[in-house]
Write a protein that holds these residues in place. Structure first.
Motif, PDB file in Angstrom:
ATOM      1  N   GLN A  25      41.377 -12.891  12.086  1.00 45.25           N
ATOM      2  CA  GLN A  25      39.961 -13.152  12.295  1.00 45.25           C
ATOM      3  C   GLN A  25      39.397 -11.920  13.003  1.00 45.25           C
ATOM      4  O   GLN A  25      40.080 -11.262  13.785  1.00 45.25           O
ATOM      5  N   LYS A  42      32.192 -10.772  25.636  1.00 44.97           N
ATOM      6  CA  LYS A  42      30.962 -11.118  24.924  1.00 44.97           C
ATOM      7  C   LYS A  42      29.901 -10.031  25.114  1.00 44.97           C
ATOM      8  O   LYS A  42      29.216  -9.657  24.163  1.00 44.97           O
ATOM      9  N   ALA A  94      32.966 -18.385  12.757  1.00 42.59           N
ATOM     10  CA  ALA A  94      32.846 -18.843  14.146  1.00 42.59           C
ATOM     11  C   ALA A  94      32.822 -20.365  14.265  1.00 42.59           C
ATOM     12  O   ALA A  94      33.036 -20.901  15.356  1.00 42.59           O
ATOM     13  N   THR A  96      34.806 -22.695  13.658  1.00 42.11           N
ATOM     14  CA  THR A  96      35.977 -23.367  14.224  1.00 42.11           C
ATOM     15  C   THR A  96      35.923 -23.407  15.743  1.00 42.11           C
ATOM     16  O   THR A  96      36.633 -24.182  16.369  1.00 42.11           O
ATOM     17  N   TYR A  97      35.075 -22.580  16.332  1.00 41.86           N
ATOM     18  CA  TYR A  97      34.924 -22.529  17.781  1.00 41.86           C
ATOM     19  C   TYR A  97      33.636 -23.200  18.255  1.00 41.86           C
ATOM     20  O   TYR A  97      33.284 -23.105  19.425  1.00 41.86           O
ATOM     21  N   TYR A  98      32.913 -23.853  17.335  1.00 40.67           N
ATOM     22  CA  TYR A  98      31.612 -24.417  17.692  1.00 40.67           C
ATOM     23  C   TYR A  98      31.742 -25.335  18.912  1.00 40.67           C
ATOM     24  O   TYR A  98      32.588 -26.199  18.967  1.00 40.67           O
ATOM     25  N   LEU A 100      32.676 -24.329  21.800  1.00 41.40           N
ATOM     26  CA  LEU A 100      33.683 -23.756  22.697  1.00 41.40           C
ATOM     27  C   LEU A 100      33.283 -22.331  23.080  1.00 41.40           C
ATOM     28  O   LEU A 100      32.417 -21.720  22.476  1.00 41.40           O
ATOM     29  N   SER A 101      33.957 -21.798  24.067  1.00 40.89           N
ATOM     30  CA  SER A 101      33.606 -20.463  24.559  1.00 40.89           C
ATOM     31  C   SER A 101      33.915 -19.354  23.556  1.00 40.89           C
ATOM     32  O   SER A 101      33.367 -18.260  23.662  1.00 40.89           O
ATOM     33  N   GLY A 102      34.746 -19.608  22.576  1.00 38.77           N
ATOM     34  CA  GLY A 102      35.084 -18.579  21.594  1.00 38.77           C
ATOM     35  C   GLY A 102      34.064 -18.415  20.490  1.00 38.77           C
ATOM     36  O   GLY A 102      34.126 -17.457  19.719  1.00 38.77           O
ATOM     37  N   TYR A 103      33.102 -19.344  20.400  1.00 34.25           N
ATOM     38  CA  TYR A 103      32.120 -19.297  19.311  1.00 34.25           C
ATOM     39  C   TYR A 103      31.319 -17.989  19.319  1.00 34.25           C
ATOM     40  O   TYR A 103      31.240 -17.296  18.305  1.00 34.25           O
ATOM     41  N   ALA A 106      33.471 -14.824  18.570  1.00 33.82           N
ATOM     42  CA  ALA A 106      33.931 -14.821  17.173  1.00 33.82           C
ATOM     43  C   ALA A 106      32.794 -14.401  16.241  1.00 33.82           C
ATOM     44  O   ALA A 106      32.981 -13.590  15.336  1.00 33.82           O
TER      45      ALA A 106
END
Length: 143
Positions: A25, A42, A94, A96-98, A100-103, A106
């Motif tokens: 990814q 970020k 992105a 899959t991270y909705y 969450l902090s990774g959204y 990503a």
């Protein structure tokens, strides 16, 4: 008969799957410009995307300045379609991270990578016309 066809298909499909490179990814890609995590990551990705977007805009405007009207019309249409496609693909990556902090990271990493690649594509496809535009005859290519 069906089983025999299926086994033949497997022998054809498996080598194709194995031959295709699997990439990480964008957020985890080795060429992502930011390796930081958390807020720092970020912020870094946001700046990297702004830089790539600025390069894209500069490249696009330079190319548009040397194209004839037909070329500009087609490139404008293609660029708008590319932006829509890029945004949808990065949203899907992105997703899959909705929540969450990774959204955010990503999505930004995907946007930055796609934008950086678009600059390369535009330069490969059109930059020769920018170089030719400096010729004395005012050379223009009809697309």
């Amino acid at each position: 008969m069906m089983k025999k066809k299926l086994s033949k298909a497997i022998y054809l499909v498996i080598p194709m799957i194995l031959a295709c490179p699997v990439s990480a990814q964008h957020m985890n890609s080795p060429d992502v410009p930011c390796q930081e995590i958390g807020i720092e990551g970020k912020v870094c990705l946001s700046r990297a995307f702004e830089t790539s977007d600025g390069r894209l805009n500069e490249t696009y405007q330079t190319i548009m300045a040397v194209l004839n009207q037909r070329g500009r019309d087609y490139l404008r249409k293609a660029q708008r379609a590319w932006i829509t496609d890029r945004d949808a693909i990065c949203e899907a990556e992105a997703a899959t991270y909705y929540g969450l902090s990774g959204y955010g990271p990503a999505r930004l990493a995907c946007m930055e990578a796609a934008t950086r690649q678009r600059v390369i594509f535009l330069r490969d496809a059109f930059w020769w016309q920018v170089e030719k535009a400096n010729e004395p005859e005012g050379y223009r290519v009809v697309l």
